[in-house]
Design an enzyme around this catalytic site. Structure first.
Site, PDB file in Angstrom:
ATOM      1  N   LYS A 284     -23.501 -41.319  16.980  1.00 16.43           N
ATOM      2  CA  LYS A 284     -24.145 -40.005  16.882  1.00 16.43           C
ATOM      3  C   LYS A 284     -25.004 -39.990  15.619  1.00 16.43           C
ATOM      4  O   LYS A 284     -24.520 -40.305  14.536  1.00 16.43           O
ATOM      5  CB  LYS A 284     -23.046 -38.928  16.833  1.00 16.43           C
ATOM      6  CG  LYS A 284     -23.532 -37.547  17.095  1.00 16.43           C
ATOM      7  CD  LYS A 284     -22.407 -36.600  17.477  1.00 16.43           C
ATOM      8  CE  LYS A 284     -22.969 -35.197  17.627  1.00 16.43           C
ATOM      9  NZ  LYS A 284     -21.993 -34.258  18.163  1.00 16.43           N
ATOM     10  N   GLU A 369     -12.040 -23.262  26.335  1.00 20.02           N
ATOM     11  CA  GLU A 369     -11.977 -21.817  26.101  1.00 20.02           C
ATOM     12  C   GLU A 369     -10.822 -21.174  26.855  1.00 20.02           C
ATOM     13  O   GLU A 369     -10.146 -20.284  26.327  1.00 20.02           O
ATOM     14  CB  GLU A 369     -13.298 -21.160  26.500  1.00 20.02           C
ATOM     15  CG  GLU A 369     -14.459 -21.400  25.526  1.00 20.02           C
ATOM     16  CD  GLU A 369     -15.128 -22.773  25.651  1.00 20.02           C
ATOM     17  OE1 GLU A 369     -14.799 -23.522  26.609  1.00 20.02           O
ATOM     18  OE2 GLU A 369     -15.980 -23.093  24.806  1.00 20.02           O
ATOM     19  N   ARG A 397     -16.374 -18.176  29.671  1.00 20.11           N
ATOM     20  CA  ARG A 397     -15.507 -19.156  30.318  1.00 20.11           C
ATOM     21  C   ARG A 397     -14.065 -18.663  30.482  1.00 20.11           C
ATOM     22  O   ARG A 397     -13.348 -19.111  31.355  1.00 20.11           O
ATOM     23  CB  ARG A 397     -15.448 -20.428  29.465  1.00 20.11           C
ATOM     24  CG  ARG A 397     -16.578 -21.367  29.649  1.00 20.11           C
ATOM     25  CD  ARG A 397     -16.474 -21.997  31.025  1.00 20.11           C
ATOM     26  NE  ARG A 397     -17.713 -22.624  31.382  1.00 20.11           N
ATOM     27  CZ  ARG A 397     -18.069 -23.841  31.020  1.00 20.11           C
ATOM     28  NH1 ARG A 397     -17.243 -24.573  30.300  1.00 20.11           N
ATOM     29  NH2 ARG A 397     -19.219 -24.332  31.393  1.00 20.11           N
TER      30      ARG A 397
HETATM   31  C1  LIG Z   1     -18.308 -24.191  27.062  1.00 22.41           C
HETATM   32  C2  LIG Z   1     -18.903 -24.620  25.731  1.00 22.41           C
HETATM   33  N1  LIG Z   1     -18.175 -24.524  24.603  1.00 22.41           N
HETATM   34  C3  LIG Z   1     -18.705 -24.909  23.422  1.00 22.41           C
HETATM   35  C4  LIG Z   1     -19.971 -25.414  23.351  1.00 22.41           C
HETATM   36  C5  LIG Z   1     -20.616 -25.764  22.018  1.00 22.41           C
HETATM   37  N2  LIG Z   1     -20.940 -27.188  21.939  1.00 22.41           N
HETATM   38  C6  LIG Z   1     -22.182 -27.670  22.126  1.00 22.41           C
HETATM   39  S1  LIG Z   1     -22.277 -29.309  21.992  1.00 22.41           S
HETATM   40  C7  LIG Z   1     -20.651 -29.435  21.636  1.00 22.41           C
HETATM   41  C8  LIG Z   1     -20.035 -30.777  21.386  1.00 22.41           C
HETATM   42  C9  LIG Z   1     -20.170 -31.641  22.567  1.00 22.41           C
HETATM   43  O1  LIG Z   1     -19.565 -32.879  22.294  1.00 22.41           O
HETATM   44  P1  LIG Z   1     -19.907 -34.106  23.224  1.00 22.41           P
HETATM   45  O2  LIG Z   1     -19.904 -33.683  24.645  1.00 22.41           O
HETATM   46  O3  LIG Z   1     -19.005 -35.214  22.852  1.00 22.41           O
HETATM   47  O4  LIG Z   1     -21.410 -34.438  22.870  1.00 22.41           O
HETATM   48  P2  LIG Z   1     -22.044 -34.906  21.479  1.00 22.41           P
HETATM   49  O5  LIG Z   1     -22.574 -33.678  20.820  1.00 22.41           O
HETATM   50  O6  LIG Z   1     -20.978 -35.570  20.670  1.00 22.41           O
HETATM   51  O7  LIG Z   1     -23.129 -35.837  21.872  1.00 22.41           O
HETATM   52  C10 LIG Z   1     -20.049 -28.179  21.626  1.00 22.41           C
HETATM   53  C11 LIG Z   1     -18.625 -27.909  21.308  1.00 22.41           C
HETATM   54  C12 LIG Z   1     -20.702 -25.482  24.552  1.00 22.41           C
HETATM   55  N3  LIG Z   1     -21.960 -25.921  24.578  1.00 22.41           N
HETATM   56  N4  LIG Z   1     -20.142 -25.096  25.720  1.00 22.41           N
END
Ligand SMILES: Cc1ncc(C[n+]2csc(CCOP(=O)(O)OP(=O)(O)O)c2C)c(N)n1
Length: 658
Positions: A284, A369, A397
């Site tokens: 990342k 959630e 959610r």
């Molecule tokens: C339902 C929901 N909860 C929280 C989020 C906030 N959010 C956006 S990106 C993220 C992290 C995602 O992690 P990952 O899928 O591993 O992708 P990365 O950012 O590490 O590439 C979060 C918690 C969201 N987009 N949707």
């Protein structure tokens, strides 16, 4: 970008086909630079995008997504995809009005299939498209879902995976495993991914794959596929992978920055007529040390400046989020029954400040959630006082959990909804525009909103004390404005509004942050001789019926104001209360978010577009008074005829906006 720019020569993904692997490597570097330069100016998702550049180029090189299907989970990692699908010209207005949206957006391009931004949905929509294409005799359209290691743990993603294995056709899930969520990933699966990253060296798998396959019954589909694969892919088969038990052929982990390897691998597996999971390891923030060293800060930073090896993030003022974290810390110090829960958003909600102080009472459960709500219901059942700290948009959610496990039980779970109202650059997918509508129909629920820091603290204190049912408070993605009443702010009393400034011609009943706009509008209208009262409504449930009765009986028109969808929002609560009490409704006017989507831009622009800023309130008050032919309206009409000068723009809010 120089004239030599490779990126400028890519107007469609087909243009990638003419490039050598080395040139693709150069293009990857250019894409990274373009993304980083732009995000440093406008803010946006940085680390997630830098991590998937090679993966995106390899996917577009091997698949033809003008026909094949590419579904992003969350969608915050789509910048490279956008740049090579014709949207380079929009990049300079990333996340800005009429510029490039920060998430996939079908209005922008047919290469984007869904407007998304919430985690966990990519696999399910991909399964649906795969089934649809097959039924429509278009089963030759390949389907790929790209999902992160923290999002795949989400309940919806698991439901999708549970069903994906039943597909009897090509279907590829790419698990982008960078070992991170926004912050540290949570839970058992994160631990599992971590272990296989360490122990299953890609190169050491070859012998094991042969071993496992030898024991499969003749004719087993994996065995048949195995014989069609090249050595590299065979070597990467993992028959002990967690998702193998879901009926997917699992391959990897493989290096997500090795373009050559990725292209070869994707070429080999793209036509496997079974569901496949390709586990890809990426870094990342890859490409810029400041970003890969601190992917949490640079997950979605505000604008920043890089000078030499120093990176300076632009500093905002004091946000509602920080004010909330401080207030919650005080509550937790004073009351040991108070607990705090976040679902994968410790930084965004301020809980990253709280969790280290109260490691036994503050929890990040990951992107989950529904679990966050139910776990809080369980805690409330034992007498604890859980504060679920969540963005309004992600609260959606957990609505069924709020209904059954919380409201139906009458449990005192407290919901603290950050990012209520319009959210700026994240756009339509992240606005907190429907929490009142969803929550108000739940019996026993108390709903309140904060206009500044003292009211946020007062609301939280009332919630702490209230043990006979669920409650919620909403506050915006903004900095706290100068406190309206400061230390004179009265305590919150259930169902009681608070007069902020008096007036006779009309009363604005403002719910939450827009009360600040109402006050600014009041000053402007006073210059025109119009006298407006501004109330901080404080409660959407129960609304202040006595106040509404007093105003309607005194024939003072009421303008309700909110940064929530007008349908089902605070204004609806007021109208319904009038109807219930047999009070006249013709003098009640509503101002809130319109019944259409508001796309990315600054919060200021979005509020202006919705007409809920101070100018919008001024216009609305003038219109109401003119329509009613009131004496103030007549004075206004006379003064407007006398002076042809354009109406002054209202003094803006005194907050430093983020
Ligand atoms: C339902 C929901 N909860 C929280 C989020 C906030 N959010 C956006 S990106 C993220 C992290 C995602 O992690 P990952 O899928 O591993 O992708 P990365 O950012 O590490 O590439 C979060 C918690 C969201 N987009 N949707």
């Amino acid at each position: 970008m120089s004239d030599e720019s490779l990126l400028r020569q890519i107007s469609t993904p087909r243009d990638l086909r003419g490039l050598s692997v080395d040139q693709l490597g150069d293009l990857a570097a250019e894409v990274r630079r373009a993304i980083c330069d732009q995000v440093s100016q406008s803010g946006g998702h940085l680390a997630p995008n830098l991590g998937v550049v090679e993966l995106t180029l390899a996917l577009h090189r091997v698949f033809d997504f003008s026909r094949d299907r590419l579904l992003f989970d969350v969608g915050h990692q789509c910048y490279a995809h956008k740049l090579i699908t014709g949207r380079l010209p929009l990049l300079s207005r990333l996340r800005q009005r009429d510029g490039m949206a920060g998430f996939p957006e079908p209005h922008e391009s047919s290469y984007d299939l869904f407007s998304v931004g919430h985690a966990g949905t990519g696999i399910s929509t991909a399964v649906g498209m795969a089934r649809g294409d097959t039924l429509n005799d278009e089963g030759d359209r390949r389907v790929v879902a790209l999902v992160g290691d923290s999002s795949i743990v989400n309940g919806v993603a698991m439901e999708g995976m549970n069903n994906a294995g039943t597909l009897n056709r090509q279907f590829l899930v790419i698990l982008n495993d960078n070992g991170m969520s926004i912050g540290k990933p949570q839970g058992a699966l994160a631990g599992y991914f971590d272990k296989i990253r360490i122990s299953h060296a890609y190169t050491g798998l070859k012998g094991r794959a042969h071993e496992v396959l030898k024991h499969l019954p003749a004719g087993h589909w994996i065995e048949q596929i195995y014989h069609r694969l090249g050595e590299m892919t065979k070597a990467a088969l993992d028959h002990s992978h967690f998702f193998e038990h879901f009926g997917l052929l699992c391959i990897g982990p493989v290096d997500g920055h090795d373009l050559d390897g990725l292209i070869t691998m994707l070429e080999e597996i793209k036509d496997i007529d079974r569901p496949v999971l390709l586990h890809v390891k990426t870094v990342k923030g890859k490409g810029f040390d400041f970003c890969s060293d601190d992917p949490t800060t640079f997950h979605s930073p505000k604008p920043f400046k890089v000078s030499g090896c120093r990176v300076e993030l632009s500093s905002g003022g004091r946000s509602f989020t920080t004010a909330y974290a401080d207030a919650l810390t005080d509550l937790m110090n004073r009351d040991e029954k108070v607990t705090a829960v976040t679902a994968g958003m410790p930084d965004g909600t301020g809980l990253s400040e709280v969790i280290p102080r109260f490691p036994e009472r503050a929890f990040d459960v990951g992107i989950a959630e529904e679990h966050a709500v139910d776990m809080s219901a369980g805690m409330a059942k034992t007498g604890l006082k859980p504060f679920v700290t969540i963005y309004s948009t992600f609260m959606q959610r957990g609505i069924d959990q709020v209904f059954q496990e919380v409201a139906l039980q009458g449990l005192p779970v407290r919901f603290c909804m950050d990012r209520a109202g319009l959210v700026g650059g994240d756009g339509a997918v992240h606005h907190g525009f429907m929490d009142i509508a969803a929550f108000r129909s739940m019996p026993g629920m108390a709903l309140m909103a904060a206009i500044d820091e003292p009211t946020l603290r007062a609301a939280l204190e009332l919630m702490r004390m209230r043990n006979d049912g669920p409650s919620a408070v909403r506050y915006p993605r903004d900095n706290v404005p100068d406190a309206v009443q400061g230390e004179r702010t009265p305590e919150f009393q259930l169902g009681k509004a608070n007069l902020l400034a008096g007036g006779n011609d009309l009363a604005v009943l403002a719910y939450g942050f827009p009360a600040n706009h109402a006050l600014a509008a009041r000053s402007e209208l006073a210059r025109e001789g119009i006298s407006v009262a501004v109330y901080d409504a404080r409660f959407a449930k129960p609304v202040d019926v006595e106040l509404i009765r007093a105003l309607t009986e005194a024939r003072v028109p009421i303008l309700t104001l909110e940064d929530h969808q007008t349908i089902g929002g605070f204004g609806s609560c007021v109208l319904e209360a009038c109807n219930d009490e047999r009070l006249p409704t013709e003098s009640v006017y509503r101002l809130g978010l319109p019944d259409r989507w508001i796309y990315q831009g600054s919060r200021t622009e979005q509020e202006a577009e919705a007409g809920i800023d101070a100018d919008g309130v001024v216009r609305q008050v003038r219109r109401i008074l003119a329509e009613r032919g009131s004496s103030a309206g007549r004075r206004l009409a006379a003064s407007q005829t006398a002076s042809a000068a354009p109406a002054a723009t209202v003094r803006p809010l005194r907050v430093t906006r983020r």
